[in-house]
Design a protein around this motif. Structure first.
Motif, PDB file in Angstrom:
ATOM      1  N   LEU A  63       0.830  -1.203   0.000  1.00  0.00           N
ATOM      2  CA  LEU A  63       0.000   0.000   0.000  1.00  0.00           C
ATOM      3  C   LEU A  63       0.871   1.263   0.000  1.00  0.00           C
ATOM      4  O   LEU A  63       0.619   2.202  -0.761  1.00  0.00           O
ATOM      5  N   LYS A  64       1.888   1.270   0.849  1.00  0.00           N
ATOM      6  CA  LYS A  64       2.767   2.439   0.924  1.00  0.00           C
ATOM      7  C   LYS A  64       3.506   2.654  -0.392  1.00  0.00           C
ATOM      8  O   LYS A  64       3.541   3.774  -0.925  1.00  0.00           O
ATOM      9  N   ASP A  65       4.095   1.583  -0.934  1.00  0.00           N
ATOM     10  CA  ASP A  65       4.861   1.705  -2.179  1.00  0.00           C
ATOM     11  C   ASP A  65       3.969   2.114  -3.346  1.00  0.00           C
ATOM     12  O   ASP A  65       4.369   2.902  -4.207  1.00  0.00           O
ATOM     13  N   LEU A  98       2.411   5.356   6.762  1.00  0.00           N
ATOM     14  CA  LEU A  98       1.296   5.715   5.882  1.00  0.00           C
ATOM     15  C   LEU A  98       0.894   7.176   6.085  1.00  0.00           C
ATOM     16  O   LEU A  98       0.567   7.875   5.119  1.00  0.00           O
ATOM     17  N   ASP A  99       0.934   7.643   7.329  1.00  0.00           N
ATOM     18  CA  ASP A  99       0.643   9.057   7.598  1.00  0.00           C
ATOM     19  C   ASP A  99       1.637   9.960   6.874  1.00  0.00           C
ATOM     20  O   ASP A  99       1.262  10.994   6.310  1.00  0.00           O
ATOM     21  N   ASN A 100       2.916   9.570   6.897  1.00  0.00           N
ATOM     22  CA  ASN A 100       3.950  10.374   6.239  1.00  0.00           C
ATOM     23  C   ASN A 100       3.723  10.455   4.731  1.00  0.00           C
ATOM     24  O   ASN A 100       3.866  11.516   4.125  1.00  0.00           O
ATOM     25  N   VAL A 101       3.351   9.320   4.126  1.00  0.00           N
ATOM     26  CA  VAL A 101       3.062   9.310   2.691  1.00  0.00           C
ATOM     27  C   VAL A 101       1.831  10.157   2.398  1.00  0.00           C
ATOM     28  O   VAL A 101       1.792  10.916   1.424  1.00  0.00           O
ATOM     29  N   LEU A 105       1.312  13.392  -0.082  1.00  0.00           N
ATOM     30  CA  LEU A 105       0.283  13.451  -1.120  1.00  0.00           C
ATOM     31  C   LEU A 105      -0.570  14.708  -0.976  1.00  0.00           C
ATOM     32  O   LEU A 105      -0.872  15.382  -1.966  1.00  0.00           O
ATOM     33  N   TYR A 106      -0.958  15.028   0.258  1.00  0.00           N
ATOM     34  CA  TYR A 106      -1.726  16.254   0.496  1.00  0.00           C
ATOM     35  C   TYR A 106      -0.918  17.485   0.073  1.00  0.00           C
ATOM     36  O   TYR A 106      -1.463  18.435  -0.500  1.00  0.00           O
ATOM     37  N   LYS A 107       0.362  17.454   0.378  1.00  0.00           N
ATOM     38  CA  LYS A 107       1.233  18.581   0.041  1.00  0.00           C
ATOM     39  C   LYS A 107       1.319  18.761  -1.469  1.00  0.00           C
ATOM     40  O   LYS A 107       1.248  19.877  -1.989  1.00  0.00           O
ATOM     41  N   LYS A 108       1.446  17.645  -2.191  1.00  0.00           N
ATOM     42  CA  LYS A 108       1.584  17.730  -3.640  1.00  0.00           C
ATOM     43  C   LYS A 108       0.328  18.244  -4.312  1.00  0.00           C
ATOM     44  O   LYS A 108       0.392  18.995  -5.296  1.00  0.00           O
ATOM     45  N   CYS A 109      -0.841  17.862  -3.784  1.00  0.00           N
ATOM     46  CA  CYS A 109      -2.080  18.305  -4.422  1.00  0.00           C
ATOM     47  C   CYS A 109      -2.604  19.617  -3.821  1.00  0.00           C
ATOM     48  O   CYS A 109      -3.693  20.076  -4.167  1.00  0.00           O
ATOM     49  N   GLY A 110      -1.812  20.219  -2.910  1.00  0.00           N
ATOM     50  CA  GLY A 110      -2.166  21.529  -2.375  1.00  0.00           C
ATOM     51  C   GLY A 110      -3.286  21.540  -1.357  1.00  0.00           C
ATOM     52  O   GLY A 110      -3.927  22.571  -1.148  1.00  0.00           O
ATOM     53  N   ASN A 111      -3.526  20.407  -0.702  1.00  0.00           N
ATOM     54  CA  ASN A 111      -4.592  20.336   0.303  1.00  0.00           C
ATOM     55  C   ASN A 111      -4.007  20.669   1.672  1.00  0.00           C
ATOM     56  O   ASN A 111      -3.683  19.783   2.474  1.00  0.00           O
ATOM     57  N   ALA A 112      -3.870  21.968   1.953  1.00  0.00           N
ATOM     58  CA  ALA A 112      -3.243  22.418   3.195  1.00  0.00           C
ATOM     59  C   ALA A 112      -4.076  22.068   4.420  1.00  0.00           C
ATOM     60  O   ALA A 112      -3.529  21.746   5.485  1.00  0.00           O
ATOM     61  N   GLN A 115      -3.454  18.537   5.434  1.00  0.00           N
ATOM     62  CA  GLN A 115      -2.096  18.468   5.965  1.00  0.00           C
ATOM     63  C   GLN A 115      -2.068  18.896   7.419  1.00  0.00           C
ATOM     64  O   GLN A 115      -1.467  18.227   8.273  1.00  0.00           O
ATOM     65  N   ILE A 116      -2.692  20.037   7.701  1.00  0.00           N
ATOM     66  CA  ILE A 116      -2.680  20.594   9.053  1.00  0.00           C
ATOM     67  C   ILE A 116      -3.317  19.636  10.048  1.00  0.00           C
ATOM     68  O   ILE A 116      -2.793  19.403  11.144  1.00  0.00           O
ATOM     69  N   ILE A 117      -4.455  19.052   9.675  1.00  0.00           N
ATOM     70  CA  ILE A 117      -5.144  18.109  10.559  1.00  0.00           C
ATOM     71  C   ILE A 117      -4.244  16.925  10.895  1.00  0.00           C
ATOM     72  O   ILE A 117      -4.108  16.523  12.062  1.00  0.00           O
ATOM     73  N   LEU A 118      -3.601  16.362   9.868  1.00  0.00           N
ATOM     74  CA  LEU A 118      -2.775  15.179  10.069  1.00  0.00           C
ATOM     75  C   LEU A 118      -1.489  15.507  10.824  1.00  0.00           C
ATOM     76  O   LEU A 118      -1.039  14.727  11.679  1.00  0.00           O
ATOM     77  N   LEU A 119      -0.902  16.666  10.544  1.00  0.00           N
ATOM     78  CA  LEU A 119       0.322  17.068  11.246  1.00  0.00           C
ATOM     79  C   LEU A 119       0.046  17.321  12.721  1.00  0.00           C
ATOM     80  O   LEU A 119       0.854  16.953  13.587  1.00  0.00           O
TER      81      LEU A 119
END
Length: 297
Positions: A63-65, A98-101, A105-112, A115-119
């Motif tokens: 899943l991660k890969d 999985l959280d790190n991946v 992904l959120y960062k790449k698609c611009g979903n800030a 990102q904030i919620i997960l961080l």
């Protein structure tokens, strides 16, 4: 010449999976890694990763890969949905990776926002002593090399990512608070440049100049990186063009010593005395809690 020849002969005798750094066997996960690494065929690799997940073959890694390959193919939304839908099939130990991946992904698609919620979720786990599955360090890998990451370093890294997410939302005050705390824990040039940007955006040019002074005088970790150094030069030029720059000062401290060394040394002592497991926490969170209104999404 003879030594080099021996090495070549020895390498030829090594198994295929060792030479190409792919797992051995003939299951769907192995076929996926073969397609990804040896054949350089990411689309086929994704097909086999799906088959591995459905067959229960090394699901954690599959899943991660697969999500990483999807990111490389600009299929970020698919990668996000895949992790959300199938992470329940993965072990507890795999959730952090999985959280790190997912953050990438959120960062790449611009979903800030996501990102904030997960961080913040990851910071809370550190606060509760649950990071790294309760261990003080974890093994990370970069460019094929393994190295150890401490909880302190991970906290600073997450805070840096959180600050960047706030910058993407235009919340420079919240980003400033987060970057200042990150620099207290594990300072580096990249985060200092981002902090300087936050101050410039708020029109606080004198403070921005002071941050640049720290970069140019005391050579924070990472200053030898050309990308960070170029960024610092761009910020300095931006201040100069706005007429807000101050003359760079001559370092007044011994070479290699920064104004934060005493603080970092004390912080290091505190962290060395952390209690194990759930009672392990950083005093930095109490300081951040004073700025709750600024840090709200």
């Amino acid at each position: 010449m003879e030594g080099g020849l021996k090495k070549m002969v020895k390498k030829e005798k090594e198994p295929f999976h060792v030479i190409h750094k792919v797992p051995s066997g003939d299951g769907p996960y192995v076929r996926a890694k073969h397609a990804q690494i040896v054949q350089k065929d990411p689309e086929t690799a994704i097909v086999w990763f799906w088959k591995a997940i459905n067959a229960g073959d090394r699901v954690d890694s599959a899943l991660k890969d697969m999500a990483v390959v999807m990111k490389q193919l600009d299929r970020t939304e698919e990668g996000i949905e895949a992790i959300k839908s199938f992470r329940s099939l993965c072990s507890k130990q795999a959730q952090e990776s999985l959280d790190n991946v997912l953050i990438d992904l959120y960062k790449k698609c611009g979903n800030a926002d996501e990102q904030i919620i997960l961080l913040k979720h990851k910071l809370r786990k550190i606060y509760l002593g649950e990071a790294f599955n309760g261990k003080p360090t974890k093994t990370a890998r970069s460019h094929g090399k393994k190295f150890q990451v401490s909880v302190k370093q991970e906290t600073s890294r997450i805070l840096g990512n959180l600050g960047w997410a706030y910058i993407q939302k235009g919340n420079y005050m919240a980003a400033e608070v987060v970057y200042r705390k990150a620099q207290m824990i594990d300072p580096d040039t990249n985060k200092a440049c981002n902090l300087c940007q936050c101050l410039i955006k708020q029109g606080r040019y004198d403070e921005a100049n002071l941050v640049l002074q720290d970069i140019w005088q005391y050579k924070l970790p990472g200053f030898d990186d050309s990308k960070s150094r170029n960024r610092a030069e761009e910020l300095l030029l931006e201040l100069q063009e706005s007429g807000q720059t101050l003359p760079l000062l001559t370092p007044s401290l011994p070479e290699g010593l920064t104004f934060e060394d005493d603080f970092v040394e004390v912080l290091e002592r505190v962290m060395n005395e952390w209690a194990p497991a759930r009672s392990r926490r950083l005093p930095i969170f109490e300081q951040i809690s004073q700025h709750r209104d600024q840090l709200a999404c």
